[in-house]
Design an enzyme around this catalytic site. Structure first.
Site, PDB file in Angstrom:
ATOM      1  N   THR A   1      -2.931   1.060  11.919  1.00  0.00           N
ATOM      2  CA  THR A   1      -3.888   2.159  11.909  1.00  0.00           C
ATOM      3  C   THR A   1      -3.211   3.332  12.605  1.00  0.00           C
ATOM      4  O   THR A   1      -2.198   3.180  13.295  1.00  0.00           O
ATOM      5  CB  THR A   1      -5.174   1.812  12.686  1.00  0.00           C
ATOM      6  OG1 THR A   1      -4.820   1.493  14.030  1.00  0.00           O
ATOM      7  CG2 THR A   1      -5.910   0.632  12.067  1.00  0.00           C
TER       8      THR A   1
ATOM      9  N   TYR B   1      -7.916  16.561  -4.924  1.00  0.00           N
ATOM     10  CA  TYR B   1      -7.605  15.226  -5.466  1.00  0.00           C
ATOM     11  C   TYR B   1      -6.116  15.111  -5.742  1.00  0.00           C
ATOM     12  O   TYR B   1      -5.526  16.006  -6.330  1.00  0.00           O
ATOM     13  CB  TYR B   1      -8.399  14.964  -6.752  1.00  0.00           C
ATOM     14  CG  TYR B   1      -9.338  13.799  -6.558  1.00  0.00           C
ATOM     15  CD1 TYR B   1      -8.828  12.506  -6.450  1.00  0.00           C
ATOM     16  CD2 TYR B   1     -10.698  13.981  -6.414  1.00  0.00           C
ATOM     17  CE1 TYR B   1      -9.663  11.433  -6.215  1.00  0.00           C
ATOM     18  CE2 TYR B   1     -11.540  12.911  -6.176  1.00  0.00           C
ATOM     19  CZ  TYR B   1     -11.013  11.636  -6.076  1.00  0.00           C
ATOM     20  OH  TYR B   1     -11.837  10.583  -5.834  1.00  0.00           O
TER      21      TYR B   1
ATOM     22  N   LYS C   1      -5.586   4.442  16.960  1.00  0.00           N
ATOM     23  CA  LYS C   1      -5.743   3.726  18.235  1.00  0.00           C
ATOM     24  C   LYS C   1      -4.754   4.323  19.247  1.00  0.00           C
ATOM     25  O   LYS C   1      -4.872   5.496  19.551  1.00  0.00           O
ATOM     26  CB  LYS C   1      -5.607   2.230  17.986  1.00  0.00           C
ATOM     27  CG  LYS C   1      -6.712   1.731  17.022  1.00  0.00           C
ATOM     28  CD  LYS C   1      -6.647   0.260  16.680  1.00  0.00           C
ATOM     29  CE  LYS C   1      -7.712  -0.082  15.635  1.00  0.00           C
ATOM     30  NZ  LYS C   1      -7.633  -1.495  15.187  1.00  0.00           N
TER      31      LYS C   1
ATOM     32  N   ARG D   1      -8.560   8.713  11.997  1.00  0.00           N
ATOM     33  CA  ARG D   1      -8.842   7.390  11.420  1.00  0.00           C
ATOM     34  C   ARG D   1      -8.106   7.275  10.102  1.00  0.00           C
ATOM     35  O   ARG D   1      -8.380   8.008   9.159  1.00  0.00           O
ATOM     36  CB  ARG D   1     -10.343   7.209  11.195  1.00  0.00           C
ATOM     37  CG  ARG D   1     -11.151   7.293  12.463  1.00  0.00           C
ATOM     38  CD  ARG D   1     -12.502   6.657  12.295  1.00  0.00           C
ATOM     39  NE  ARG D   1     -12.408   5.248  12.587  1.00  0.00           N
ATOM     40  CZ  ARG D   1     -12.495   4.735  13.821  1.00  0.00           C
ATOM     41  NH1 ARG D   1     -12.667   5.526  14.865  1.00  0.00           N
ATOM     42  NH2 ARG D   1     -12.390   3.441  14.004  1.00  0.00           N
TER      43      ARG D   1
ATOM     44  N   ASP E   1       1.332  -6.390  12.114  1.00  0.00           N
ATOM     45  CA  ASP E   1       0.178  -5.501  12.179  1.00  0.00           C
ATOM     46  C   ASP E   1       0.126  -4.909  13.590  1.00  0.00           C
ATOM     47  O   ASP E   1      -0.322  -5.558  14.534  1.00  0.00           O
ATOM     48  CB  ASP E   1      -1.095  -6.285  11.855  1.00  0.00           C
ATOM     49  CG  ASP E   1      -2.334  -5.398  11.847  1.00  0.00           C
ATOM     50  OD1 ASP E   1      -2.245  -4.250  12.308  1.00  0.00           O
ATOM     51  OD2 ASP E   1      -3.389  -5.876  11.379  1.00  0.00           O
TER      52      ASP E   1
ATOM     53  N   GLU F   1      -4.253  11.809  -6.702  1.00  0.00           N
ATOM     54  CA  GLU F   1      -3.809  10.449  -7.048  1.00  0.00           C
ATOM     55  C   GLU F   1      -2.333  10.447  -7.410  1.00  0.00           C
ATOM     56  O   GLU F   1      -1.861  11.303  -8.151  1.00  0.00           O
ATOM     57  CB  GLU F   1      -4.647   9.901  -8.216  1.00  0.00           C
ATOM     58  CG  GLU F   1      -6.022   9.459  -7.766  1.00  0.00           C
ATOM     59  CD  GLU F   1      -6.831   8.817  -8.885  1.00  0.00           C
ATOM     60  OE1 GLU F   1      -6.326   8.715 -10.010  1.00  0.00           O
ATOM     61  OE2 GLU F   1      -7.978   8.430  -8.613  1.00  0.00           O
TER      62      GLU F   1
HETATM   63  C1  LIG Z   1      -8.166  -2.157  14.130  1.00  0.00           C
HETATM   64  C2  LIG Z   1      -7.334  -3.187  13.442  1.00  0.00           C
HETATM   65  C3  LIG Z   1      -7.341  -3.327  12.042  1.00  0.00           C
HETATM   66  C4  LIG Z   1      -8.337  -2.666  11.148  1.00  0.00           C
HETATM   67  O1  LIG Z   1      -8.440  -1.342  11.182  1.00  0.00           O
HETATM   68  P1  LIG Z   1      -9.734  -0.589  10.580  1.00  0.00           P
HETATM   69  O2  LIG Z   1      -9.242   0.797  10.499  1.00  0.00           O
HETATM   70  O3  LIG Z   1     -10.826  -0.822  11.554  1.00  0.00           O
HETATM   71  O4  LIG Z   1     -10.019  -1.190   9.238  1.00  0.00           O
HETATM   72  C5  LIG Z   1      -6.462  -4.231  11.480  1.00  0.00           C
HETATM   73  N1  LIG Z   1      -5.640  -4.971  12.237  1.00  0.00           N
HETATM   74  C6  LIG Z   1      -5.626  -4.881  13.576  1.00  0.00           C
HETATM   75  C7  LIG Z   1      -4.693  -5.729  14.362  1.00  0.00           C
HETATM   76  C8  LIG Z   1      -6.471  -4.005  14.223  1.00  0.00           C
HETATM   77  O5  LIG Z   1      -6.477  -3.943  15.552  1.00  0.00           O
END
Ligand SMILES: *Cc1c(COP(=O)(O)O)cnc(C)c1O
Length: 428
Positions: free
Chosen positions: A234, A62, A237, A243, A208, A64
């Site tokens: 994220t 942990y 991807k 993740r 994003d 925090e």
């Molecule tokens: C995949 C994605 C998210 C969310 O990610 P999670 O890990 O699935 O919550 C947010 N914004 C965009 C543009 C994404 O492609």
């Protein structure tokens, strides 16, 4: 699915003894990921090193707070792990500040709201059916109910973002936050254009980059850094990490971002994930990752060309990145029917709305495909005509209800994929 082979269960010796039922499912998933052609553009194969990091005892701890400012003792190693991840993120993306603690992309975006808006404030984002993400203010998301989501889209003639609409909405609605980026955007995001609009209306611009982070890290997509106040991504991807997620910003926003993630939204960070993010960022800093990012784009362009040659309609007419959005209207096969047939043929995609889709979101007109995973397995542009042929044959088989043809394709796919072992999977 076939039973996991012995070598696969041997790769999880403790699990196989303690919970054979679960171990068998993991083995079956390994087999599935080995045998199929995975075209979901948000998915990838992490390296064995990233996978190992996620399975370490770091998960027992942990922590925090932030490095040097924790609410728990015993952080001698964890502080260094998190600092490594933070410093590598700053170097790879060229940012002044990085927070590597968000649990995933959606919580990362929620932290951006918490940092820069009050409930009820107006936020401007791309509509989900136009290619945006749920968390950019779409109605069924908390971000669209706790905040006043105003949504922009794409032009009907080009399927490109309509910057006249974005500017008009921004001037009229005066949003606190503008989101750019999306989940089904096959073209380069013009961060400079968004930045100009955000500055004019004094909004915080959140880029994003969840889908394209790996392309940006590898120099295959322009960076939002000169234009965005905050960058959300994220890590799992195109970046090919575990993740997880990160928020990056100028130094001036560091405090607001950090406070929003912890204690604003989260408790203890997932230290095993942080470690794996650090590993993935080290991989992303290597020269070979530039080759990877450019190969992802080259493959997507080659696949788009081959699909166009077979008479498929592609949203925006093609792609600049890792993603291709196919409009199946002219093929008279609904997206969901095609996606399920492709799955039976060993080709894994997702059905997706296309802009101005006359069909319902749960039964839309398109399928969304992408090249991050197949590129991680080493397939090159020379294989893309074959991938397009398999897609075409599967869609035609779906139209005719020809299950036999799908079974034949599944065999062909498995045979080719056996020649391209996936990173991180046990070798049979
Ligand atoms: C995949 C994605 C998210 C969310 O990610 P999670 O890990 O699935 O919550 C947010 N914004 C965009 C543009 C994404 O492609």
């Amino acid at each position: 699915m076939s039973q996991p082979r012995m070598s696969r269960s041997l790769s999880h010796p403790a699990l196989s003894v303690a919970d054979p039922e679960l171990a068998a499912l993991v083995g079956a998933e390994e087999q599935l990921q080995a045998d199929t052609l995975r075209l979901i553009p948000s998915e990838n194969y992490v390296s064995a090193a990233v996978l190992e990091a996620t399975g370490t005892v770091l998960q027992n701890k942990y922590s925090e707070g932030y490095a040097g400012r924790r609410y728990y003792e015993g952080q001698q190693n964890i502080d260094q792990v998190e600092t490594l991840a933070v410093e590598r993120a700053k170097a790879v993306f060229g940012v002044e500040h990085a927070n590597v603690q968000p649990y995933s992309g959606s919580p990362a975006n929620l932290a951006a709201y918490l940092a820069f808006a009050e409930p009820g404030d107006t936020v401007l984002g791309m509509a989900l059916p136009m290619g945006g993400h749920l968390t950019h203010g779409w109605g069924v998301s908390a971000t669209g109910t706790w905040f006043r989501g105003v949504q922009y889209g794409v032009r009907p003639d080009t399927a490109l973002i309509d910057f006249d609409e974005v500017r008009d909405l921004a001037r009229k609605e005066r949003p606190k936050i503008i989101f750019c980026g999306g989940t089904a955007v096959p073209r380069t995001i013009d961060f400079a254009a968004f930045g100009e609009i955000a500055r004019e209306v004094d909004a915080v611009l959140v880029a994003d980059i969840a889908h394209i982070a790996g392309l940006i890290a590898g120099g295959a997509h322009p960076s939002p850094v000169p234009h965005a106040d905050v960058i959300s991504t994220t890590t799992h991807k195109t970046l090919r990490g575990p993740r997880g997620a990160m928020l990056m910003s100028r130094a001036s926003h560091a405090k607001a971002v950090d406070k929003a993630v912890f204690p604003g939204l989260q408790g203890g960070p997932h230290n095993h994930t942080t470690a794996a993010i650090a590993v993935a960022l080290r991989e992303a800093a290597a020269p070979s990752f530039r080759d990877y990012a450019h190969a992802v784009v080259a493959n997507a362009k080659a696949l788009a060309e081959a699909l166009l040659a077979r008479g498929y309609d592609l949203v925006s007419g093609g792609t600049d990145n890792h993603l291709v959005l196919i409009d199946l209207t002219s093929k008279e096969v609904p997206g969901k029917v095609a996606a399920k047939a492709l799955d039976r043929a060993g080709i894994v995609v997702n059905y997706n709305t296309v802009p101005f889709d006359p069909r319902k979101p749960f039964d839309p007109s398109g399928i969304r495909i992408g090249t991050p995973s197949l590129t991680s397995r080493g397939l090159g542009t020379d294989r893309m005509p074959l991938v397009a042929e398999w897609i075409d044959r599967s869609v035609q088989a779906a139209a005719k209800g020809d299950e036999g043809a799908l079974t034949v394709i599944r065999g062909e796919v498995a045979e080719l994929m056996a020649a391209y072992p996936a990173p991180g999977l046990p070798t049979a």
